[in-house]
Design an enzyme around this catalytic site. Structure first.
Site, PDB file in Angstrom:
ATOM      1  N   LYS A 118      50.939  24.398  61.209  1.00 25.81           N
ATOM      2  CA  LYS A 118      51.080  25.062  62.514  1.00 25.81           C
ATOM      3  C   LYS A 118      51.892  24.193  63.465  1.00 25.81           C
ATOM      4  CE  LYS A 118      46.812  27.615  61.841  1.00 25.81           C
ATOM      5  NZ  LYS A 118      45.464  28.023  62.248  1.00 25.81           N
ATOM      6  N   GLN A 145      40.722  24.881  65.410  1.00 20.62           N
ATOM      7  CA  GLN A 145      40.699  25.216  63.987  1.00 20.62           C
ATOM      8  C   GLN A 145      39.255  25.345  63.495  1.00 20.62           C
ATOM      9  OE1 GLN A 145      43.466  25.946  62.328  1.00 20.62           O
ATOM     10  NE2 GLN A 145      42.625  26.174  60.299  1.00 20.62           N
ATOM     11  N   ASP A 155      44.407  32.847  69.210  1.00 21.42           N
ATOM     12  CA  ASP A 155      43.757  33.201  67.950  1.00 21.42           C
ATOM     13  C   ASP A 155      43.120  34.590  68.017  1.00 21.42           C
ATOM     14  OD1 ASP A 155      43.718  31.711  65.598  1.00 21.42           O
ATOM     15  OD2 ASP A 155      42.316  30.227  66.402  1.00 21.42           O
TER      16      ASP A 155
HETATM   17  N1  L34 Z   1      40.968  28.922  64.569  1.00 25.26           N
HETATM   18  N2  L34 Z   1      40.833  28.706  62.289  1.00 25.26           N
HETATM   19  C1  L34 Z   1      41.435  29.242  63.362  1.00 25.26           C
HETATM   20  N3  L34 Z   1      42.474  30.101  63.267  1.00 25.26           N
HETATM   21  C2  L34 Z   1      42.957  30.451  62.047  1.00 25.26           C
HETATM   22  O1  L34 Z   1      43.944  31.335  61.949  1.00 25.26           O
HETATM   23  C3  L34 Z   1      42.396  29.870  60.905  1.00 25.26           C
HETATM   24  N4  L34 Z   1      42.874  30.106  59.629  1.00 25.26           N
HETATM   25  C4  L34 Z   1      41.919  30.220  58.525  1.00 25.26           C
HETATM   26  C5  L34 Z   1      41.007  28.988  58.572  1.00 25.26           C
HETATM   27  N5  L34 Z   1      40.644  28.580  59.937  1.00 25.26           N
HETATM   28  C6  L34 Z   1      41.292  29.021  61.049  1.00 25.26           C
HETATM   29  C7  L34 Z   1      44.045  29.630  59.144  1.00 25.26           C
HETATM   30  O2  L34 Z   1      44.920  29.150  59.863  1.00 25.26           O
HETATM   31  C8  L34 Z   1      42.830  30.234  57.322  1.00 25.26           C
HETATM   32  N6  L34 Z   1      44.112  29.766  57.804  1.00 25.26           N
HETATM   33  C9  L34 Z   1      45.241  29.531  56.987  1.00 25.26           C
HETATM   34  C10 L34 Z   1      46.480  29.223  57.514  1.00 25.26           C
HETATM   35  C11 L34 Z   1      47.576  28.979  56.713  1.00 25.26           C
HETATM   36  C12 L34 Z   1      47.466  29.042  55.350  1.00 25.26           C
HETATM   37  C13 L34 Z   1      46.244  29.359  54.797  1.00 25.26           C
HETATM   38  C14 L34 Z   1      45.147  29.588  55.607  1.00 25.26           C
HETATM   39  C15 L34 Z   1      48.669  28.760  54.529  1.00 25.26           C
HETATM   40  O3  L34 Z   1      49.702  28.421  55.031  1.00 25.26           O
HETATM   41  N7  L34 Z   1      48.571  28.876  53.209  1.00 25.26           N
HETATM   42  C16 L34 Z   1      49.685  28.575  52.327  1.00 25.26           C
HETATM   43  C17 L34 Z   1      49.317  27.464  51.369  1.00 25.26           C
HETATM   44  C18 L34 Z   1      48.978  26.207  52.093  1.00 25.26           C
HETATM   45  C19 L34 Z   1      48.510  25.083  51.192  1.00 25.26           C
HETATM   46  O4  L34 Z   1      49.258  24.712  50.269  1.00 25.26           O
HETATM   47  O5  L34 Z   1      47.418  24.561  51.420  1.00 25.26           O
HETATM   48  C20 L34 Z   1      50.026  29.841  51.530  1.00 25.26           C
HETATM   49  O6  L34 Z   1      51.164  29.975  51.108  1.00 25.26           O
HETATM   50  O7  L34 Z   1      49.131  30.670  51.361  1.00 25.26           O
END
Ligand code: L34
Length: 291
Positions: free
Chosen positions: A54, A98, A121
């Site tokens: 982020k 987060q 959010d």
């Molecule tokens: N406050 N907490 C708050 N806001 C959110 O919107 C989140 N979330 C969830 C967990 N806690 C939070 C996220 O940001 C889940 N989440 C999230 C964000 C990004 C990715 C996955 C979950 C993401 O970028 N995933 C990548 C892989 C990343 C890796 O390699 O670890 C993908 O391509 O899916």
């Protein structure tokens, strides 16, 4: 027939290019730089990785971005005071705490403390309520991203049978609500399933659009999917590490066999995850535009 991949990563890049243009004009015309603070409590490696992504995206888009790390044993009182500080900070338009938070802090209290106008959010009950009654509100980033993926992949939602698996406050409840609203990328007939649903497969098999946010690998298998369905996989489950120590991720659906049944499917990684981050940027831009 093999399903088309709905590539969240590419759609996210497209939206980020649009955001960048708006950021540039906001800066040159009004002298406003969108400001985002991400607050991370403790050292959960997955949370660290999401927050890092982020921050990097915010930085790449030219935002004023602040990463605020706090120890896992921060008191609830100190965390609330920190949020109040950012509520008052004019350079900050968006505040993100987060999740998950350590057990000793009351998540509800923390989310209520964020100024609803800075709640990028979309988790504050004021924004949740606005969304449910169909008023303008910050939409939670993951559901907002899913809706954009449906729109931009040309998936018809109007009149579609949508089945959501999972009833979390972050994904299941809000996406179900958003898709039943009137409007673009909505107007669907929505069924919300969860751990106490009787015979999950009878529901999922009726879905034209199946959205799975169960938090369990293979929560949905190929026999549970209607031929030609569009499958949105919200899961990010770590199932191991590569030799280089990189996270090996799988979603909540049994991807390979379902690819042979569905007409379109989102991959993990590179599906919903990148969209979540991008919609956070869009919400923060909108907060700055309103300031
Ligand atoms: N406050 N907490 C708050 N806001 C959110 O919107 C989140 N979330 C969830 C967990 N806690 C939070 C996220 O940001 C889940 N989440 C999230 C964000 C990004 C990715 C996955 C979950 C993401 O970028 N995933 C990548 C892989 C990343 C890796 O390699 O670890 C993908 O391509 O899916």
């Amino acid at each position: 027939m093999t399903a088309k991949l709905i590539k969240g990563k590419e759609i996210a890049e497209q939206i980020r290019a649009e955001i960048k243009q708006d950021v540039d004009s906001l800066k040159s015309e009004k002298g406003i730089t969108p400001g985002l603070v991400t607050i991370l409590v403790g050292e959960n490696p997955a949370s660290q990785s999401y927050v890092r992504a982020k921050q990097k995206t915010a930085h790449d888009l030219g935002y004023y971005s602040v990463q605020d790390n706090q120890p896992a044993d921060i008191s609830e009182e100190d965390l609330l005071a920190l949020i109040e500080k950012y509520n008052q900070d004019e350079k900050i338009h968006g505040i993100l705490v987060q999740l998950p938070l350590p057990k000793h802090v009351d998540e509800g209290k923390v989310l209520y403390a964020i100024d609803p106008d800075k709640d990028v959010d979309g988790f504050h009950p004021v924004n949740v309520g606005r969304m449910v009654v169909g008023e303008p509100a910050y939409l939670p980033c993951t559901p907002y991203g899913i809706q954009q993926m449906l729109i931009r992949s040309g998936t018809q939602t109007e009149g579609a049978e949508v089945v959501v698996v999972g009833r979390s406050n972050i994904v299941g409840k809000p996406i179900a609500n958003m898709l039943l609203q009137k409007g673009e990328g909505a107007n669907a007939t929505v069924t919300l399933c969860h751990t106490r649903t009787k015979d999950l497969a009878t529901h999922t098999k009726r879905a034209d659009i199946l959205i799975v946010a169960a938090g369990v690998p293979k929560a949905v298998t190929a026999d549970m999917v209607k031929p030609g369905a569009v499958v949105i996989d919200v899961g990010v489950n770590e199932v191991g590490k590569t030799e280089e120590g990189k996270r090996i991720l799988v979603g909540d659906v049994d991807f390979e066999p379902i690819k042979e049944v569905a007409s379109a499917i989102t991959p993990v990684p590179g599906g919903v995850g990148p969209m979540t981050i991008t919609m956070l940027m869009l919400n923060t831009l909108q907060a700055a535009q309103k300031a």
